[in-house]
Design a protein around this motif. Structure first.
Motif, PDB file in Angstrom:
ATOM      1  N   THR A 132       0.766  -1.196   0.123  1.00 15.98           N
ATOM      2  CA  THR A 132       0.137  -0.172   0.054  1.00 15.98           C
ATOM      3  C   THR A 132       0.961   1.193   0.124  1.00 15.98           C
ATOM      4  OG1 THR A 132      -1.806  -1.268   1.057  1.00 15.98           O
ATOM      5  CG2 THR A 132      -1.871   1.097   1.109  1.00 15.98           C
ATOM      6  N   ILE A 133       1.819   1.475   0.653  1.00 19.51           N
ATOM      7  CA  ILE A 133       2.803   2.404   0.776  1.00 19.51           C
ATOM      8  C   ILE A 133       3.605   2.536  -0.534  1.00 19.51           C
ATOM      9  CG2 ILE A 133       4.964   3.126   1.963  1.00 19.51           C
ATOM     10  CD1 ILE A 133       2.658   4.036   3.766  1.00 19.51           C
ATOM     11  N   LEU A 134       3.840   1.382  -1.161  1.00 15.06           N
ATOM     12  CA  LEU A 134       4.527   1.344  -2.613  1.00 15.06           C
ATOM     13  C   LEU A 134       3.680   1.876  -3.591  1.00 15.06           C
ATOM     14  CD1 LEU A 134       7.131   0.682  -4.006  1.00 15.06           C
ATOM     15  CD2 LEU A 134       6.138  -1.516  -4.558  1.00 15.06           C
ATOM     16  N   ASP A 135       2.348   1.508  -3.444  1.00 15.66           N
ATOM     17  CA  ASP A 135       1.464   1.972  -4.379  1.00 15.66           C
ATOM     18  C   ASP A 135       1.017   3.588  -4.183  1.00 15.66           C
ATOM     19  OD1 ASP A 135       1.727  -0.356  -5.520  1.00 15.66           O
ATOM     20  OD2 ASP A 135      -0.060  -1.136  -4.965  1.00 15.66           O
ATOM     21  N   LEU A 136       1.078   3.997  -3.007  1.00 17.27           N
ATOM     22  CA  LEU A 136       0.363   5.236  -2.516  1.00 17.27           C
ATOM     23  C   LEU A 136       1.609   6.345  -2.745  1.00 17.27           C
ATOM     24  CD1 LEU A 136      -1.647   7.220  -1.152  1.00 17.27           C
ATOM     25  CD2 LEU A 136      -0.695   6.297   0.902  1.00 17.27           C
ATOM     26  N   THR A 137       2.721   5.874  -2.389  1.00 18.88           N
ATOM     27  CA  THR A 137       3.612   6.970  -2.448  1.00 18.88           C
ATOM     28  C   THR A 137       4.905   6.757  -3.196  1.00 18.88           C
ATOM     29  OG1 THR A 137       4.966   5.803  -0.676  1.00 18.88           O
ATOM     30  CG2 THR A 137       3.374   7.515   0.378  1.00 18.88           C
ATOM     31  N   GLY A 138       5.120   5.468  -3.908  1.00 20.16           N
ATOM     32  CA  GLY A 138       6.450   5.143  -4.605  1.00 20.16           C
ATOM     33  C   GLY A 138       7.464   4.674  -3.770  1.00 20.16           C
ATOM     34  N   VAL A 139       7.378   4.824  -2.458  1.00 21.58           N
ATOM     35  CA  VAL A 139       8.471   4.257  -1.267  1.00 21.58           C
ATOM     36  C   VAL A 139       8.512   2.795  -1.191  1.00 21.58           C
ATOM     37  CG1 VAL A 139       9.393   4.765   1.035  1.00 21.58           C
ATOM     38  CG2 VAL A 139       8.403   6.526  -0.283  1.00 21.58           C
ATOM     39  N   ASN A 140       9.670   2.394  -1.297  1.00 23.03           N
ATOM     40  CA  ASN A 140       9.653   0.732  -1.066  1.00 23.03           C
ATOM     41  C   ASN A 140      10.031   0.634   0.450  1.00 23.03           C
ATOM     42  OD1 ASN A 140       9.714  -1.942  -1.240  1.00 23.03           O
ATOM     43  ND2 ASN A 140      11.513  -1.958  -2.603  1.00 23.03           N
ATOM     44  N   PHE A 141       8.992   0.425   1.313  1.00 20.98           N
ATOM     45  CA  PHE A 141       9.366   0.311   2.736  1.00 20.98           C
ATOM     46  C   PHE A 141       9.464  -1.250   3.196  1.00 20.98           C
ATOM     47  CE2 PHE A 141       8.063   0.234   7.097  1.00 20.98           C
ATOM     48  CZ  PHE A 141       8.906   0.990   7.749  1.00 20.98           C
ATOM     49  N   ASP A 142      10.262  -1.780   3.851  1.00 18.27           N
ATOM     50  CA  ASP A 142      10.198  -3.160   4.005  1.00 18.27           C
ATOM     51  C   ASP A 142       9.471  -3.491   5.443  1.00 18.27           C
ATOM     52  OD1 ASP A 142      10.871  -5.899   4.257  1.00 18.27           O
ATOM     53  OD2 ASP A 142      12.901  -5.778   4.412  1.00 18.27           O
ATOM     54  N   ALA A 143       8.208  -3.420   5.408  1.00 17.47           N
ATOM     55  CA  ALA A 143       7.411  -3.646   6.744  1.00 17.47           C
ATOM     56  C   ALA A 143       7.649  -4.896   7.144  1.00 17.47           C
ATOM     57  CB  ALA A 143       6.021  -3.197   6.313  1.00 17.47           C
ATOM     58  N   VAL A 144       7.814  -6.167   6.486  1.00 16.46           N
ATOM     59  CA  VAL A 144       7.701  -7.254   7.036  1.00 16.46           C
ATOM     60  C   VAL A 144       9.003  -7.527   7.741  1.00 16.46           C
ATOM     61  CG1 VAL A 144       8.157  -9.738   6.224  1.00 16.46           C
ATOM     62  CG2 VAL A 144       6.589  -8.419   4.838  1.00 16.46           C
ATOM     63  N   ASN A 145      10.151  -6.935   7.384  1.00 14.06           N
ATOM     64  CA  ASN A 145      11.153  -7.199   8.483  1.00 14.06           C
ATOM     65  C   ASN A 145      11.622  -5.934   9.443  1.00 14.06           C
ATOM     66  OD1 ASN A 145      12.399  -9.674   7.198  1.00 14.06           O
ATOM     67  ND2 ASN A 145      12.779  -8.357   5.345  1.00 14.06           N
ATOM     68  N   ARG A 146      10.615  -4.995   9.321  1.00 14.61           N
ATOM     69  CA  ARG A 146      10.596  -3.708  10.345  1.00 14.61           C
ATOM     70  C   ARG A 146       9.699  -4.066  11.496  1.00 14.61           C
ATOM     71  NH1 ARG A 146      13.173   0.553   7.641  1.00 14.61           N
ATOM     72  NH2 ARG A 146      12.890   1.725   9.657  1.00 14.61           N
ATOM     73  N   PHE A 147       8.677  -4.383  11.100  1.00 13.78           N
ATOM     74  CA  PHE A 147       7.723  -4.609  12.054  1.00 13.78           C
ATOM     75  C   PHE A 147       7.616  -5.879  12.899  1.00 13.78           C
ATOM     76  CE2 PHE A 147       4.835  -1.782   9.458  1.00 13.78           C
ATOM     77  CZ  PHE A 147       5.694  -0.497   9.760  1.00 13.78           C
ATOM     78  N   PRO A 148       7.165  -5.920  14.202  1.00 18.19           N
ATOM     79  CA  PRO A 148       7.014  -7.124  15.052  1.00 18.19           C
ATOM     80  C   PRO A 148       6.071  -8.134  14.369  1.00 18.19           C
ATOM     81  CG  PRO A 148       6.629  -5.097  16.309  1.00 18.19           C
ATOM     82  CD  PRO A 148       6.839  -4.673  14.946  1.00 18.19           C
ATOM     83  N   ALA A 149       6.592  -9.375  14.143  1.00 19.88           N
ATOM     84  CA  ALA A 149       5.837 -10.267  13.448  1.00 19.88           C
ATOM     85  C   ALA A 149       4.648 -10.577  13.753  1.00 19.88           C
ATOM     86  CB  ALA A 149       6.776 -11.575  13.427  1.00 19.88           C
ATOM     87  N   ASP A 150       3.698 -10.784  12.868  1.00 20.95           N
ATOM     88  CA  ASP A 150       2.234 -11.105  13.017  1.00 20.95           C
ATOM     89  C   ASP A 150       2.305 -12.490  12.968  1.00 20.95           C
ATOM     90  OD1 ASP A 150       0.947  -8.603  13.510  1.00 20.95           O
ATOM     91  OD2 ASP A 150       0.992  -8.149  11.154  1.00 20.95           O
ATOM     92  N   GLY A 151       1.221 -13.178  13.676  1.00 19.83           N
ATOM     93  CA  GLY A 151       1.067 -14.704  13.441  1.00 19.83           C
ATOM     94  C   GLY A 151      -0.107 -14.820  12.466  1.00 19.83           C
ATOM     95  N   SER A 152      -0.286 -16.101  12.250  1.00 16.59           N
ATOM     96  CA  SER A 152      -1.455 -16.318  11.130  1.00 16.59           C
ATOM     97  C   SER A 152      -2.752 -16.872  11.703  1.00 16.59           C
ATOM     98  CB  SER A 152      -0.766 -17.567  10.086  1.00 16.59           C
ATOM     99  OG  SER A 152      -0.694 -18.667  11.071  1.00 16.59           O
ATOM    100  N   GLY A 153      -3.928 -16.623  11.170  1.00 14.00           N
ATOM    101  CA  GLY A 153      -5.141 -16.867  11.488  1.00 14.00           C
ATOM    102  C   GLY A 153      -5.569 -18.355  11.395  1.00 14.00           C
ATOM    103  N   GLY A 154      -6.986 -18.360  11.756  1.00 13.79           N
ATOM    104  CA  GLY A 154      -7.766 -19.352  11.562  1.00 13.79           C
ATOM    105  C   GLY A 154      -7.422 -20.119  10.096  1.00 13.79           C
TER     106      GLY A 154
END
Length: 655
Positions: A132-154
């Motif tokens: 979303t950040i990439l498409d909105l602003t053009g900035v390639n922000f590595d959220a997967v490795n920068r933010f605390p990990a999320d789990g997977s749901g049901g």
């Protein structure tokens, strides 16, 4: 002939009505529970839940509906006479029909009133935030490795609302991310110019008149005011970020924030002063709940209603692109045309043909197959000491092979059955050499025709073979369980708590081989029934080592990949095993339908989705597993297109 068909349909319809009426006369408390007590509770109760099944906890009819999928399996067990087991008294004719017709009646009745499931208010997953950040602003922000990990749901996916928690640490990281993203925007003249296309400044005359005229004209509106210029920048940006038209109070809030920053920095010249003020509002937008969450307005009444156009556009775009709607989707939503007849099919086709659809391929299939472990350097995969060629670059290549293969199936071959068995894969030179396949040159991945039937399809992928193995050896049990769950959509019960592990003595493995060791393991009656289903599937893939390479033996002991399925069908090795799995179209269609629906709506599927799952399965089978027809059917399904108020509360009333 038409008259005969009509007569048969009339007979079947009257029979269905008769059965339904008969089922409705059976009361759960007075008719069904006594039969369960007589035949089932002795083995499946709170203190003795054989196979992990406790039927006694279902004291009310509502609990059966809540766990409807489980009770469908119970009905199948009764219908096939697998339950009660052969060492217990057989059901008499009356008890058999009480259980079969009574439980079926409860389940059928519960599906008459359709529900789309709870209103989905979900935080953006890290992957969705990145795109979303990439498409909105053009900035390639590595959220997967920068933010605390999320789990997977049901459903096993990271976009599931039930696992997307919000913590103080995450909020802090979102603040930091907004600061960094906007700073990077300002440092990149081209990217900033796309969002702020005009350089703002007032000329000398405008500044003079704006200073002078308010002294004489009480309602004077400033010439070329900074606020008016800011509106042209901030409102379109916020509308895209929020994935909808922004409200009047939001506009006022943006302008107040802009003005406070602008006039606090009165000594700074324009356009820097203007840009600084715009940047602060951009940051506020990027930490707003309206950006961080995919929100859908809760219906006023209790009945299901259709999604609004912007809500539907958002569901579509995050399903197929992991990102916000593009200009075309947004325009259709704004004009109220997205739900016009035929528009959804056109948009699905367009979106699948867009390069951004590869995001869906990567996100969906990597989580479905569990191959994200290949990107985790700490994952317990093939040990480098024992398998020195299983390098990080090979792991990355295996991951890329899987994504490229799935994306080709979805967008080019147009037949999801290729996922089980195909005569091609996608390789580069390094991975082809690793597999022992000749004639592939270059670093780029390309479609490669396979000369034998050992590889091809999911079961021939090195990624799957690696993630279903232990660090030092293969595991037919893990692989067999994986095939049951991820291909056929059936899960064996958990092992008994006191079950013995296979010996890890390497010499014993080389002397006997895993097949012989598993045969000894199955001698335990507690293990036999489950392992008879899992082990043949895993042993059929034993020629693939824990590192995904082909092999012929354990040391000096030849590998025997032959097996017999629970159905009695025999096979010799992975090629014949895959051909047998190709016959399981109904199970594969159902599993693919459940996985896809769960991913698309951001929650685990429940029994209330059963009608939609069956419709999706039928669409696959009747259209030769065509992805276009399937996805069009999915995005027009009841759970995808509708919403209901406070569904979660109603479900949770029954524990």
């Amino acid at each position: 002939m038409p008259l005969i068909k009509t007569y048969i349909l009339m007979v079947l319809a009257s029979l269905y009505i008769f059965v339904a009426e008969a089922q409705e006369t059976l009361d759960y408390q007075s008719d069904i529970i006594p039969v369960l007590d007589k035949h089932c509770y002795s083995c499946h109760n709170t203190g003795n839940p054989k196979g992990g099944v406790n039927l006694k906890r279902y004291e009310e009819e509502g609990r059966i509906v809540k766990d409807g999928q489980f009770w469908l399996k119970v009905v199948d067990q009764i219908k096939s006479k697998e339950m009660p087991p052969s060492n217990k008294p057989e059901l008499n004719e009356k008890d058999y029909h009480v259980l079969l017709d009574g439980i079926n009646g409860i389940l059928i009745k519960s599906l008459e009133k359709r529900t789309p499931g709870k209103v989905i208010i979900r935080r953006l997953s890290h992957r969705e935030y990145h795109y979303t950040i990439l498409d909105l602003t053009g900035v390639n922000f590595d959220a997967v490795n920068r933010f605390p990990a999320d789990g997977s749901g049901g459903g096993g996916f990271d976009n599931q609302g039930g696992s997307l928690f919000f913590t103080p640490l995450k909020m802090e990281r979102y603040y930091d991310a907004a600061e960094e993203i906007v700073n990077r925007l300002q440092e990149d003249h081209n990217k900033w110019s796309e969002l702020v296309p005009e350089t703002y400044r007032q000329n000398i005359l405008q500044r003079f008149l704006n200073w002078l005229l308010p002294k004489f004209i009480s309602d004077f509106e400033p010439l070329n005011s900074a606020e008016k210029a800011a509106e042209k920048v901030l409102f379109p940006f916020a509308s895209k970020a929020y994935r909808r038209l922004i409200k009047t109070e939001e506009k006022e809030l943006f302008i107040r924030l802009f003005s406070s920053v602008y006039y606090e920095n009165s000594e700074e010249p324009d356009p820097q002063r203007f840009n600084t003020s715009v940047a602060e509002v951009f940051k506020a937008i990027l930490i707003s709940p309206s950006f961080l969450y995919k929100m859908e307005e809760e219906p006023l009444g209790p009945e299901p209603i259709a999604l609004g156009d912007f809500e539907l556009a958002t569901r579509l775009s995050y399903f197929l692109w992991s990102s916000m709607p593009d200009d075309e989707l947004f325009k259709l939503a704004m004009e109220g045309k997205l739900q016009a007849p035929g528009k959804i099919e056109i948009q699905v086709k367009r979106m699948l043909n867009d390069p951004k659809s590869r995001r869906f391929s990567e996100s969906f299939v990597s989580q479905w197959l569990g191959i994200n472990k290949l990107k985790d350097p700490n994952a317990p995969l093939a040990d480098l000491v024992r398998f020195p060629e299983f390098t990080p670059s090979i792991r990355e290549a295996m991951f890329e092979e899987t994504i490229s293969f799935f994306h080709h199936v979805m967008t080019e071959s147009k037949n999801f059955m290729d996922l089980i068995n195909s005569d091609y894969s996608f390789l580069n030179e390094d991975l082809a050499n690793y597999y022992g396949i000749e004639g592939v040159k270059g670093d780029n991945f390309k479609k490669v025709a396979l000369t034998n039937n050992t590889r091809g399809g999911f079961l021939g992928l090195g990624s799957v073979q690696a993630v279903t193995s232990l660090p030092t050896r293969t595991s037919p049990v893990l692989r067999g369980k994986w095939v049951l769950e991820e291909i056929l959509g059936t899960s064996p019960p958990p092992p008994p708590p006191d079950v013995a592990e296979l010996p890890e003595d390497e010499a014993l493995h080389e002397e006997l081989g895993l097949k012989a060791l598993l045969e000894k393991h199955r001698e335990d009656p507690a293990c036999q029934s489950c392992h008879e289903k899992m082990d043949p599937l895993g042993l059929g893939l034993e020629n693939f080592g824990a590192d995904g390479k082909w092999r012929e033996s354990y040391g000096s002991t030849p590998i025997d990949p032959a097996g017999v399925l629970a159905s009695g069908e025999t096979f010799e090795g992975p090629g014949e095993l895959k051909r047998l799995l190709m016959k399981e179209k109904e199970k594969f269609a159902r599993n693919l339908s459940k996985k896809s629906l769960s991913f698309a709506i951001g929650r685990g599927t429940t029994f209330t989705d059963e009608t939609a799952i069956r419709e999706l399965s039928t669409a696959l089978i009747e259209n030769d597993f065509n992805p276009d027809v399937f996805i069009s059917t999915l995005v027009q399904s009841y759970p995808f297109r509708m919403k209901i108020k406070d569904f979660q509360k109603k479900v949770n009333e029954i524990d």
